[in-house]
Design a protein around this motif. Sequence first.
Motif, short mmCIF file in Angstrom:
data_model
loop_
_atom_site.label_atom_id
_atom_site.label_comp_id
_atom_site.label_asym_id
_atom_site.label_seq_id
_atom_site.Cartn_x
_atom_site.Cartn_y
_atom_site.Cartn_z
N GLU A 1 38.69 39.52 29.98
CA GLU A 1 38.08 38.85 31.13
C GLU A 1 38.32 37.35 31.15
O GLU A 1 38.10 36.70 32.16
N GLY B 1 41.50 35.68 33.75
CA GLY B 1 41.20 35.50 35.18
C GLY B 1 40.17 34.40 35.41
O GLY B 1 40.28 33.62 36.36
N THR B 2 39.20 34.33 34.52
CA THR B 2 38.18 33.29 34.63
C THR B 2 38.79 31.92 34.37
O THR B 2 38.50 30.96 35.08
N LEU C 1 40.81 30.90 37.41
CA LEU C 1 39.90 30.50 38.48
C LEU C 1 39.34 29.10 38.23
O LEU C 1 39.30 28.26 39.13
N LYS D 1 31.32 39.97 34.64
CA LYS D 1 32.51 39.23 35.06
C LYS D 1 32.42 38.75 36.51
O LYS D 1 32.69 37.58 36.79
N ARG E 1 32.43 34.79 37.66
CA ARG E 1 33.49 34.24 38.51
C ARG E 1 32.93 33.71 39.82
O ARG E 1 33.43 32.71 40.35
N ARG E 2 31.91 34.33 40.35
CA ARG E 2 31.27 33.82 41.57
C ARG E 2 30.67 32.45 41.31
O ARG E 2 30.84 31.52 42.11
N ALA F 1 31.55 30.36 38.89
CA ALA F 1 32.66 29.45 38.62
C ALA F 1 33.31 28.97 39.92
O ALA F 1 33.62 27.79 40.07
N GLN F 2 33.47 29.87 40.86
CA GLN F 2 34.10 29.52 42.13
C GLN F 2 33.22 28.52 42.90
O GLN F 2 33.73 27.61 43.55
#
Length: 113
Positions: A59, A62-63, A66, A101, A105-106, A108-109
Amino acid sequence: MGEPAARAWLTVPDVAERLSTSPTRVRRLLEERQLLAVRHDGVLMIPAVFLTPDGPLPELRGTAILLGDSGFTDDGAVEWLLNTDDSLDAAPIDALLAGRKAEVRRVAQALAI
């Protein structure tokens, strides 16, 4: 952000030994953003929590991508991943390890610099 939990750090040769590979391969994993590292006193260091027995935490890549796309440097990304984030009520790396995950990611975005 909250206080970081105590974490173990590994050098590139340490990671190579742990993964039964070469330091060159570990550097490639860093270039591919499958791992992230920071420099401590001039030495490239990788948080041990970024590794599983089989290799980099799946994971993480991708993180990391991003976070990079959101304007984070590697140092900033590692700092964010290892420190408690109030909206996650945990360090993002711990949330990733717990299977959260999409939530990580939400968040982080939403932090795009």
